[in-house]
Each structure stands twice: as structure tokens, then as C-alpha cells.
Design an enzyme around this catalytic site. Structure first.
Site, PDB file in Angstrom:
ATOM      1  N   SER A  39      25.231 -46.856  57.938  1.00  0.00           N
ATOM      2  CA  SER A  39      26.163 -45.949  57.675  1.00  0.00           C
ATOM      3  C   SER A  39      26.427 -44.688  58.860  1.00  0.00           C
ATOM      4  O   SER A  39      27.419 -44.274  59.194  1.00  0.00           O
ATOM      5  CB  SER A  39      26.002 -44.976  56.475  1.00  0.00           C
ATOM      6  OG  SER A  39      25.730 -45.999  55.415  1.00  0.00           O
ATOM      7  N   SER A 106      24.256 -56.741  52.862  1.00  0.00           N
ATOM      8  CA  SER A 106      24.733 -58.103  52.937  1.00  0.00           C
ATOM      9  C   SER A 106      23.561 -59.128  53.641  1.00  0.00           C
ATOM     10  O   SER A 106      23.656 -59.485  54.506  1.00  0.00           O
ATOM     11  CB  SER A 106      26.097 -58.161  53.978  1.00  0.00           C
ATOM     12  OG  SER A 106      26.138 -57.191  54.813  1.00  0.00           O
TER      13      SER A 106
HETATM   14  N1  LIG Z   1      18.059 -53.011  44.755  1.00  0.00           N
HETATM   15  C1  LIG Z   1      18.450 -52.623  45.654  1.00  0.00           C
HETATM   16  N2  LIG Z   1      18.633 -53.244  46.929  1.00  0.00           N
HETATM   17  C2  LIG Z   1      19.363 -52.504  47.810  1.00  0.00           C
HETATM   18  N3  LIG Z   1      19.954 -51.495  47.699  1.00  0.00           N
HETATM   19  C3  LIG Z   1      19.884 -50.735  46.732  1.00  0.00           C
HETATM   20  C4  LIG Z   1      19.279 -51.399  45.610  1.00  0.00           C
HETATM   21  N4  LIG Z   1      19.686 -50.373  44.667  1.00  0.00           N
HETATM   22  C5  LIG Z   1      20.315 -49.192  44.926  1.00  0.00           C
HETATM   23  N5  LIG Z   1      20.668 -49.381  46.374  1.00  0.00           N
HETATM   24  C6  LIG Z   1      21.553 -48.772  47.295  1.00  0.00           C
HETATM   25  O1  LIG Z   1      22.744 -49.704  47.378  1.00  0.00           O
HETATM   26  C7  LIG Z   1      22.729 -49.808  48.789  1.00  0.00           C
HETATM   27  C8  LIG Z   1      23.054 -51.264  48.995  1.00  0.00           C
HETATM   28  O2  LIG Z   1      24.498 -51.606  48.471  1.00  0.00           O
HETATM   29  P1  LIG Z   1      25.323 -52.695  48.923  1.00  0.00           P
HETATM   30  O3  LIG Z   1      26.522 -53.129  48.705  1.00  0.00           O
HETATM   31  O4  LIG Z   1      25.307 -52.770  50.723  1.00  0.00           O
HETATM   32  O5  LIG Z   1      24.229 -54.182  49.031  1.00  0.00           O
HETATM   33  S1  LIG Z   1      24.535 -55.666  49.007  1.00  0.00           S
HETATM   34  O6  LIG Z   1      25.204 -56.016  50.441  1.00  0.00           O
HETATM   35  O7  LIG Z   1      25.504 -55.974  47.989  1.00  0.00           O
HETATM   36  O8  LIG Z   1      23.295 -56.328  48.913  1.00  0.00           O
HETATM   37  C9  LIG Z   1      21.958 -49.223  49.467  1.00  0.00           C
HETATM   38  O9  LIG Z   1      22.505 -48.419  50.491  1.00  0.00           O
HETATM   39  P2  LIG Z   1      21.977 -48.501  51.963  1.00  0.00           P
HETATM   40  O10 LIG Z   1      20.667 -47.767  52.058  1.00  0.00           O
HETATM   41  O11 LIG Z   1      23.055 -47.576  52.619  1.00  0.00           O
HETATM   42  O12 LIG Z   1      21.972 -49.692  52.583  1.00  0.00           O
HETATM   43  C10 LIG Z   1      20.912 -48.291  48.588  1.00  0.00           C
HETATM   44  O13 LIG Z   1      21.314 -46.921  48.598  1.00  0.00           O
HETATM   45  N1  LIG Z   2      19.574 -45.406  66.576  1.00  0.00           N
HETATM   46  C1  LIG Z   2      19.678 -45.003  65.344  1.00  0.00           C
HETATM   47  N2  LIG Z   2      20.959 -45.394  64.594  1.00  0.00           N
HETATM   48  C2  LIG Z   2      21.409 -45.159  63.329  1.00  0.00           C
HETATM   49  N3  LIG Z   2      20.462 -44.332  62.634  1.00  0.00           N
HETATM   50  C3  LIG Z   2      19.191 -43.673  63.190  1.00  0.00           C
HETATM   51  C4  LIG Z   2      18.999 -43.846  64.574  1.00  0.00           C
HETATM   52  N4  LIG Z   2      17.879 -43.453  64.932  1.00  0.00           N
HETATM   53  C5  LIG Z   2      17.385 -42.706  63.841  1.00  0.00           C
HETATM   54  N5  LIG Z   2      18.308 -42.999  62.704  1.00  0.00           N
HETATM   55  C6  LIG Z   2      18.240 -42.366  61.543  1.00  0.00           C
HETATM   56  O1  LIG Z   2      18.058 -43.530  60.535  1.00  0.00           O
HETATM   57  C7  LIG Z   2      18.680 -43.165  58.977  1.00  0.00           C
HETATM   58  C8  LIG Z   2      19.620 -44.322  58.842  1.00  0.00           C
HETATM   59  O2  LIG Z   2      19.916 -44.191  57.416  1.00  0.00           O
HETATM   60  P1  LIG Z   2      21.661 -44.715  57.058  1.00  0.00           P
HETATM   61  O3  LIG Z   2      22.705 -44.576  58.043  1.00  0.00           O
HETATM   62  O4  LIG Z   2      21.895 -44.056  55.549  1.00  0.00           O
HETATM   63  O5  LIG Z   2      21.084 -46.334  56.672  1.00  0.00           O
HETATM   64  P2  LIG Z   2      21.930 -47.394  55.903  1.00  0.00           P
HETATM   65  O6  LIG Z   2      23.454 -46.947  56.077  1.00  0.00           O
HETATM   66  O7  LIG Z   2      21.681 -48.577  56.847  1.00  0.00           O
HETATM   67  O8  LIG Z   2      21.320 -47.458  54.650  1.00  0.00           O
HETATM   68  C9  LIG Z   2      19.457 -41.924  59.206  1.00  0.00           C
HETATM   69  O9  LIG Z   2      18.525 -40.976  58.769  1.00  0.00           O
HETATM   70  C10 LIG Z   2      19.610 -41.526  61.098  1.00  0.00           C
HETATM   71  O10 LIG Z   2      19.689 -40.460  61.462  1.00  0.00           O
END
Ligand SMILES: Nc1ncnc2c1ncn2[C@@H]1O[C@H](COP(=O)(O)OS(=O)(=O)O)[C@@H](OP(=O)(O)O)[C@H]1O
Ligand SMILES: Nc1ncnc2c1ncn2[C@@H]1O[C@H](COP(=O)(O)OP(=O)(O)O)[C@@H](O)[C@H]1O
Length: 198
Positions: A39, A106
Site C-alpha cells: 500500500s 495474493s
Molecule cells: N488471516 C489473514 N491473513 C492475511 N491478512 C489478513 C488476515 N486477516 C486480516 N488480514 C488483513 O487483510 C489484508 C489482506 O487482504 P488481501 O485481500 O490482500 O489478502 S489475499 O490477497 O486475499 O490473500 C491484510 O492487509 P495488508 O497488511 O495490507 O496486506 C491484513 O490487514
Molecule cells: N522501502 C519501503 N517501501 C515500502 N514500505 C516501507 C519501506 N521502508 C519502510 N516501509 C514501511 O513499511 C510499512 C509497510 O506497510 P504497508 O504499506 O501497509 O504494507 P502492506 O500494504 O504490504 O501491508 C510502512 O509502515 C512503511 O512506512
């Protein structure tokens, strides 16, 4: 497929939209663990492109799961259905002339292959946001790893559910030791090359 549903065509085509926008449309699909930076990077890159007048839109797991895909969980089947629907939505954005960013864990290779075939191989670019589990867990942006370790969340990617790393991503970003700006710059360079080539 219901035989009573017939495809409708519209006079304004994707090609015309691309011409009007003066750039092609395609999908950049960010895959990586929770907290890897999907994100953050989609957001940073989108801001830079917006300033240049490039049409973009970002689809994000957390947001989509509160709307279009409300009700889907994190079993293998639900993740597949989540991603199938998003791939269809991303394909619509490509038709609408947008450069579409998709930020979803994914985790399974087979599901990413399904996404590529729905979007169309030539419009699909996989971006591996490669951040080691230890780093994602130390970041623990949303406190979910702590909950997963405590057994309060089941099927948590990297802890109690699998993540299959891409074998041949279009772009490989390693965020552990580089700034957000540096990672974003690499993605922008990739996009600019695509824009000039496509
Ligand atoms: N069990 C479990 N596993 C992984 N992630 C979890 C789970 N439960 C809730 N979350 C939250 O949901 C976000 C991931 O959703 P996605 O739609 O990207 O997942 S997937 O592609 O269908 O696997 C993921 O967001 P990101 O942290 O931005 O990746 C989490 O905030
Ligand atoms: N090079 C980088 N690229 C992306 N995020 C970084 C990087 N270095 C540190 N971060 C930190 O890592 C975290 C990533 O969180 P987020 O973007 O929500 O991840 P995701 O969407 O994969 O769950 C943020 O707090 C961001 O500031």
C-alpha cells in the site's frame, strides 16, 4: 455462462481512451506479505504519476474487503474468489484507460496465474514486494502479527498460512534496506519504460 446474456459493445474504445490520455493502460499487481509495503508503495507511486497527469487508480485489499468483497474471509477458497473478482475489476480499469495498481497479498502462485489470465498476460505486471517475514513482523503496522502469534487470528499469511514467492516477477522490490522513495523510484522507472515502449 447464461445464454441469454449477450456482450454489449460501446463506441468509445480502450484505444481511444489511451490516445486521449496519451499513455497506455495496464495493471501493476503488488504481491507480498502483510506489512511488506504494497500500500505504501502504490500510494507513493500514484502520487508521483498524478503530478505528471497520468491516469491511475489503486485497488487495495483492506478497502475492497470492506465493500465489494465484504463477507469473504482468508481460507484458500475465499482468497481465490477475492482475487478473481479483483482481477475482473482491474481488467475494467484497464479498459477505462487507467494504470491500475492492485495491492493484495495474493499469496498463491496458481491464483496469480489466474489473475494474469483474467487481466490478460500483456497487460499484467507482477511486482514482488519482497520483505522478509521478520521485518514485516517487526514493523507490525496494524498489530496483526502479534494477534496471529497469539492465535487470535487464524490462517495468517506467513504465520499460519502459506506465501509462495513469485519465481519470475516483472519487478522485484526489496524494501528491508531501502527508503520508500528509492523503492518508489524503481517502480516509476519501470512504468516509464513501459509507457514509452507500449
Ligand atoms: N488471516 C489473514 N491473513 C492475511 N491478512 C489478513 C488476515 N486477516 C486480516 N488480514 C488483513 O487483510 C489484508 C489482506 O487482504 P488481501 O485481500 O490482500 O489478502 S489475499 O490477497 O486475499 O490473500 C491484510 O492487509 P495488508 O497488511 O495490507 O496486506 C491484513 O490487514
Ligand atoms: N522501502 C519501503 N517501501 C515500502 N514500505 C516501507 C519501506 N521502508 C519502510 N516501509 C514501511 O513499511 C510499512 C509497510 O506497510 P504497508 O504499506 O501497509 O504494507 P502492506 O500494504 O504490504 O501491508 C510502512 O509502515 C512503511 O512506512
Amino acid at each position: 455462462m447464461n445464454k441469454n446474456i449477450i456482450s454489449q459493445t460501446y463506441d468509445i474504445t480502450r484505444e481511444q481512451r489511451n490516445k486521449q490520455n496519451a499513455h497506455p493502460s495496464f495493471v501493476l499487481w503488488f504481491t507480498g506479505l502483510s506489512g511488506s509495503g504494497k500500500s505504501t508503495l502504490a500510494n507513493a507511486v500514484e502520487k508521483l504519476l498524478f503530478e505528471k497527469g497520468i491516469q491511475t487508480y489503486t485497488l487495495d485489499g483492506d478497502n475492497i474487503r470492506q465493500g465489494v468483497n465484504r463477507g469473504l474471509g482468508f481460507s484458500a477458497e475465499d482468497r481465490k474468489e477475492n482475487l478473481r473478482r479483483i482481477a475482473e475489476v482491474a481488467k475494467l480499469f484497464v479498459d477505462a484507460g487507467q494504470i491500475c495498481f492492485s495491492a493484495f497479498i495474493s499469496p498463491m502462485r496458481k491464483d496469480r496465474e489466474m489473475i494474469a489470465s483474467i487481466v490478460g498476460e500483456k497487460d499484467f505486471f507482477e511486482v514482488f514486494v519482497d520483505t522478509p517475514l521478520e521485518v514485516c513482523e517487526a514493523r507490525d503496522v496494524k498489530g496483526l502479527y502479534k494477534k496471529a502469534r497469539a492465535g487470535e487470528i487464524t490462517n495468517f499469511t506467513g504465520i499460519s498460512a502459506p506465501y509462495e514467492a513469485p519465481e519470475n516477477p516483472a519487478l522485484h522490490i526489496q524494501t528491508a534496506n531501502e527508503s520508500i522513495e528509492d523503492s518508489a523510484k524503481k517502480i516509476i522507472a519501470f512504468i516509464e519504460e513501459k509507457i514509452n515502449k507500449l
